[in-house]
Design an enzyme around this catalytic site. Structure first.
Site, PDB file in Angstrom:
ATOM      1  N   HIS A  17       0.844  -1.206   0.000  1.00 55.79           N
ATOM      2  CA  HIS A  17       0.000   0.000   0.000  1.00 55.79           C
ATOM      3  C   HIS A  17       0.876   1.252   0.000  1.00 55.79           C
ATOM      4  O   HIS A  17       0.626   2.206  -0.744  1.00 55.79           O
ATOM      5  CB  HIS A  17      -0.877   0.066   1.265  1.00 55.79           C
ATOM      6  CG  HIS A  17      -1.964  -0.950   1.363  1.00 55.79           C
ATOM      7  ND1 HIS A  17      -2.148  -1.715   2.492  1.00 55.79           N
ATOM      8  CD2 HIS A  17      -2.941  -1.311   0.504  1.00 55.79           C
ATOM      9  CE1 HIS A  17      -3.201  -2.510   2.325  1.00 55.79           C
ATOM     10  NE2 HIS A  17      -3.702  -2.283   1.121  1.00 55.79           N
ATOM     11  N   LYS A  41     -18.218  -5.165   7.831  1.00 50.61           N
ATOM     12  CA  LYS A  41     -17.029  -5.957   7.514  1.00 50.61           C
ATOM     13  C   LYS A  41     -16.202  -6.203   8.778  1.00 50.61           C
ATOM     14  O   LYS A  41     -15.917  -5.259   9.526  1.00 50.61           O
ATOM     15  CB  LYS A  41     -16.187  -5.212   6.458  1.00 50.61           C
ATOM     16  CG  LYS A  41     -15.083  -6.058   5.860  1.00 50.61           C
ATOM     17  CD  LYS A  41     -14.462  -5.370   4.661  1.00 50.61           C
ATOM     18  CE  LYS A  41     -13.230  -6.119   4.179  1.00 50.61           C
ATOM     19  NZ  LYS A  41     -12.600  -5.463   3.033  1.00 50.61           N
ATOM     20  N   ARG A  90      -2.167  -5.831  -8.229  1.00 51.24           N
ATOM     21  CA  ARG A  90      -1.111  -6.828  -8.007  1.00 51.24           C
ATOM     22  C   ARG A  90      -1.158  -7.928  -9.064  1.00 51.24           C
ATOM     23  O   ARG A  90      -0.165  -8.215  -9.702  1.00 51.24           O
ATOM     24  CB  ARG A  90      -1.263  -7.456  -6.610  1.00 51.24           C
ATOM     25  CG  ARG A  90      -0.956  -6.498  -5.489  1.00 51.24           C
ATOM     26  CD  ARG A  90      -1.458  -7.028  -4.176  1.00 51.24           C
ATOM     27  NE  ARG A  90      -2.904  -7.214  -4.219  1.00 51.24           N
ATOM     28  CZ  ARG A  90      -3.683  -7.440  -3.184  1.00 51.24           C
ATOM     29  NH1 ARG A  90      -3.156  -7.579  -1.999  1.00 51.24           N
ATOM     30  NH2 ARG A  90      -4.976  -7.564  -3.314  1.00 51.24           N
ATOM     31  N   SER A 127      -3.127  -7.578   2.904  1.00 46.66           N
ATOM     32  CA  SER A 127      -3.410  -7.485   4.347  1.00 46.66           C
ATOM     33  C   SER A 127      -3.926  -8.820   4.878  1.00 46.66           C
ATOM     34  O   SER A 127      -3.548  -9.260   5.965  1.00 46.66           O
ATOM     35  CB  SER A 127      -4.455  -6.397   4.611  1.00 46.66           C
ATOM     36  OG  SER A 127      -3.996  -5.146   4.177  1.00 46.66           O
TER      37      SER A 127
HETATM   38  O1  PNS Z   1      -8.916  -2.420   0.506  1.00 42.74           O
HETATM   39  P1  PNS Z   1     -10.215  -2.838  -0.129  1.00 42.74           P
HETATM   40  O2  PNS Z   1     -11.127  -3.437   0.893  1.00 42.74           O
HETATM   41  O3  PNS Z   1      -9.999  -3.704  -1.334  1.00 42.74           O
HETATM   42  O4  PNS Z   1     -10.884  -1.467  -0.655  1.00 42.74           O
HETATM   43  C1  PNS Z   1     -12.122  -1.513  -1.318  1.00 42.74           C
HETATM   44  C2  PNS Z   1     -12.721  -0.099  -1.431  1.00 42.74           C
HETATM   45  C3  PNS Z   1     -12.813   0.570  -0.074  1.00 42.74           C
HETATM   46  C4  PNS Z   1     -11.868   0.731  -2.333  1.00 42.74           C
HETATM   47  C5  PNS Z   1     -14.132  -0.286  -2.057  1.00 42.74           C
HETATM   48  O5  PNS Z   1     -14.827  -1.273  -1.342  1.00 42.74           O
HETATM   49  C6  PNS Z   1     -14.955   1.007  -2.047  1.00 42.74           C
HETATM   50  O6  PNS Z   1     -14.690   1.913  -2.787  1.00 42.74           O
HETATM   51  N1  PNS Z   1     -15.967   1.039  -1.133  1.00 42.74           N
HETATM   52  C7  PNS Z   1     -16.797   2.203  -0.950  1.00 42.74           C
HETATM   53  C8  PNS Z   1     -18.239   1.950  -1.416  1.00 42.74           C
HETATM   54  C9  PNS Z   1     -18.368   2.245  -2.901  1.00 42.74           C
HETATM   55  O7  PNS Z   1     -18.099   3.330  -3.381  1.00 42.74           O
HETATM   56  N2  PNS Z   1     -18.794   1.202  -3.641  1.00 42.74           N
HETATM   57  C10 PNS Z   1     -18.948   1.261  -5.066  1.00 42.74           C
HETATM   58  C11 PNS Z   1     -17.664   0.874  -5.779  1.00 42.74           C
HETATM   59  S1  PNS Z   1     -17.846   0.887  -7.504  1.00 42.74           S
END
Ligand code: PNS
Length: 174
Positions: A17, A41, A90, A127
């Site tokens: 990250h 979550k 990745r 993670s």
């Molecule tokens: O580290 P992660 O859990 O892979 O991050 C995922 C994240 C936070 C980037 C994604 O879940 C997100 O953007 N969530 C916010 C809700 C949202 O906007 N959802 C629509 C995505 S198209």
């Protein structure tokens, strides 16, 4: 000012990250690391802990700040006047999922997603994997910043549930 948002759960932040955040900081004037607050979550670290570890880890970049967000990422981007989202990719599986989200975010708002390929040395670092290795006594030194390493060992060896304090899962196992 060209601001980018680096979003994620960061449970916890890894060196992978940080590599992406640092590269974003060199491409944009300002970067906001946006940490998702998602009560549904299960996380090992609370939102305050995740923000604290990130804030310590990004202290060396003066154009990087850390914030939390709930709800849609694009709403956060619009509110913070960020026209770009930066994501690290990745492996191919990451890309499939990330492309769908990029298109959805682009449809919801005028926000572009910029993908940065993970550097080879971090391409296997996630993670979730890091937490699993620590739970079973493995060594993740060099894969996470030192402040995170200490906290991971404290949390996952002290609490076999590996749940954030106060979470429903942690309470069940008290
Ligand atoms: O580290 P992660 O859990 O892979 O991050 C995922 C994240 C936070 C980037 C994604 O879940 C997100 O953007 N969530 C916010 C809700 C949202 O906007 N959802 C629509 C995505 S198209």
């Amino acid at each position: 000012m060209r601001r980018a948002v680096c979003p994620g759960s960061f449970d916890p932040v890894t060196n992978g990250h940080l590599d992406v955040i640092g590269r974003a900081a060199s491409l944009f004037d300002a970067v906001t690391v946006a940490v998702l607050v998602n009560e549904a979550k299960q996380t090992v670290f609370t939102i305050d802990e995740r923000i604290e570890m990130l804030t310590e880890a990004v202290a060396g970049w003066d154009n990087v700040e850390v914030a939390s967000f709930e709800g849609l990422l694009v709403d956060f981007c619009v509110a913070h006047q960020a026209a770009s989202i930066v994501k690290g990719v990745r492996v191919a599986a990451d890309f499939d999922y990330e492309v769908s989200m990029a298109h959805m975010n682009g449809r919801l708002a005028r926000v572009e997603t910029v993908f940065l390929p993970a550097r080879p040395e971090w391409a296997f670092v996630a993670s979730s994997l890091v937490k699993e290795v620590v739970r079973f006594g493995g060594d993740v030194a060099g894969l996470v910043p030192s402040n995170v390493l200490t906290r991971l060992q404290q949390r996952l060896t002290a609490d076999p549930t590996g749940a954030a304090p106060g979470s429903a899962r942690a309470e069940q196992h008290r």
